[in-house]
Structure formats: C-alpha cells, structure tokens
Design a protein around this motif. Structure first.
Motif, PDB file in Angstrom:
ATOM      1  N   GLY A  13       0.835  -1.194   0.000  1.00 41.98           N
ATOM      2  CA  GLY A  13       0.000   0.000   0.000  1.00 41.98           C
ATOM      3  C   GLY A  13       0.871   1.246   0.000  1.00 41.98           C
ATOM      4  N   GLU A  14       0.609   2.165  -0.916  1.00 46.01           N
ATOM      5  CA  GLU A  14       1.415   3.387  -1.000  1.00 46.01           C
ATOM      6  C   GLU A  14       1.104   4.307   0.161  1.00 46.01           C
ATOM      7  N   LEU A  15       2.028   5.247   0.416  1.00 40.78           N
ATOM      8  CA  LEU A  15       1.791   6.274   1.423  1.00 40.78           C
ATOM      9  C   LEU A  15       0.724   7.238   0.925  1.00 40.78           C
ATOM     10  N   GLU A  16       0.055   7.894   1.868  1.00 44.73           N
ATOM     11  CA  GLU A  16      -0.942   8.893   1.522  1.00 44.73           C
ATOM     12  C   GLU A  16      -0.256  10.074   0.838  1.00 44.73           C
ATOM     13  N   LYS A  17      -0.830  10.499  -0.274  1.00 38.31           N
ATOM     14  CA  LYS A  17      -0.257  11.613  -1.036  1.00 38.31           C
ATOM     15  C   LYS A  17      -0.633  12.953  -0.405  1.00 38.31           C
ATOM     16  N   GLY A  45       8.879   3.007 -12.391  1.00 37.72           N
ATOM     17  CA  GLY A  45       9.773   2.730 -11.278  1.00 37.72           C
ATOM     18  C   GLY A  45       9.036   2.761  -9.957  1.00 37.72           C
ATOM     19  N   ASN A  46       9.768   2.512  -8.874  1.00 35.68           N
ATOM     20  CA  ASN A  46       9.132   2.563  -7.575  1.00 35.68           C
ATOM     21  C   ASN A  46      10.118   2.995  -6.502  1.00 35.68           C
ATOM     22  N   ILE A  47       9.554   3.433  -5.385  1.00 37.26           N
ATOM     23  CA  ILE A  47      10.327   3.835  -4.220  1.00 37.26           C
ATOM     24  C   ILE A  47       9.805   3.016  -3.042  1.00 37.26           C
ATOM     25  N   SER A  48      10.723   2.396  -2.318  1.00 33.01           N
ATOM     26  CA  SER A  48      10.362   1.593  -1.155  1.00 33.01           C
ATOM     27  C   SER A  48      11.271   1.947   0.001  1.00 33.01           C
ATOM     28  N   VAL A  49      10.756   1.797   1.214  1.00 29.39           N
ATOM     29  CA  VAL A  49      11.583   1.937   2.406  1.00 29.39           C
ATOM     30  C   VAL A  49      11.673   0.540   3.032  1.00 29.39           C
TER      31      VAL A  49
END
Length: 121
Positions: A13-17, A45-49
């Motif tokens: 689930g993505e972070l809230e924009k 692409g994507n960004i993950s922590v």
C-alpha cells in the motif's frame, strides 16, 4: 556472502499523497526480518523503504535497472560487483543495472530504494 535471508514482510500500500511523512518512522524493525513498505509504485519505477533487523541482509541479485539506495538509519554494507561500500545514515549509492550486488548485514538499519525503469540500458 551471508545468505541468511529470512523472513520478509511486504506492504504494497502506498503512502498517503499530499501528506508529510517522517520516512524513518513509517517502518519499524521486526525481529529476524526484513520489512519492505512501498512509498510509490509506478510503471516507470518505484520507491520503497526497508528495515533490516540485525543479521538480516539480501542475497546477491542483478537488476536490469539502475537503483539508488539511501541509508536513513544505521549503516549497511552494499557490495556491487564484488566491491564493498560501507554506507552510513544520510549516504546513498547508485547500484548500476546489470551488476551483481547484495546487502551484507551490519546491525539494524533502514534504507530507501529507488528504482528507475528507464529501459534496458
């Protein structure tokens, strides 16, 4: 190389924009695990922590895309094409496409991975 990879937990689930986030706090350490949370996922692409508990790393892999790894807490050893790089909080490195790489455990740490899918270079 440590192949002790482990338990992985993935939150897609993505972070809230349009909302500020303290990135280092959006993911916690879980004992004996690597935890991955998606910040943003797009076809380009994507960004993950990610958080790594002590003794946890990632086994060797090769990606068709450049990847930017940035340490946001702790320190980590990132090995690219058999060359070791010790990164500390606030430091980042570009992992070039098509080169074997892995992350060797070096205590607990958190990092952001950004993958740019610009094409097969």
């Amino acid at each position: 190389m440590d192949n002790s990879q482990e338990n992985s937990q993935v939150d897609t689930g993505e972070l809230e924009k349009s909302t500020a986030h303290i990135i280092v706090e959006i993911i916690e350490y879980i004992p004996n695990s690597v935890v991955i949370k998606t910040i943003l996922r797009k076809s380009t692409g994507n960004i993950s922590v990610m958080s790594f508990d002590s003794g946890e790393g990632l086994t060797e892999k090769t990606s068709p895309f450049d990847t930017f790894a940035q340490i946001i807490e702790g320190k980590a050893e990132i090995v690219i094409n058999s060359v070791s790089n010790l990164l500390q909080s606030g430091e980042g490195i570009i992992i070039p496409a098509h080169l074997p790489n892995f992350i060797r455990p070096n205590g607990r740490f958190k990092m952001i991975l950004t993958i740019i899918k610009s094409g097969y270079e």
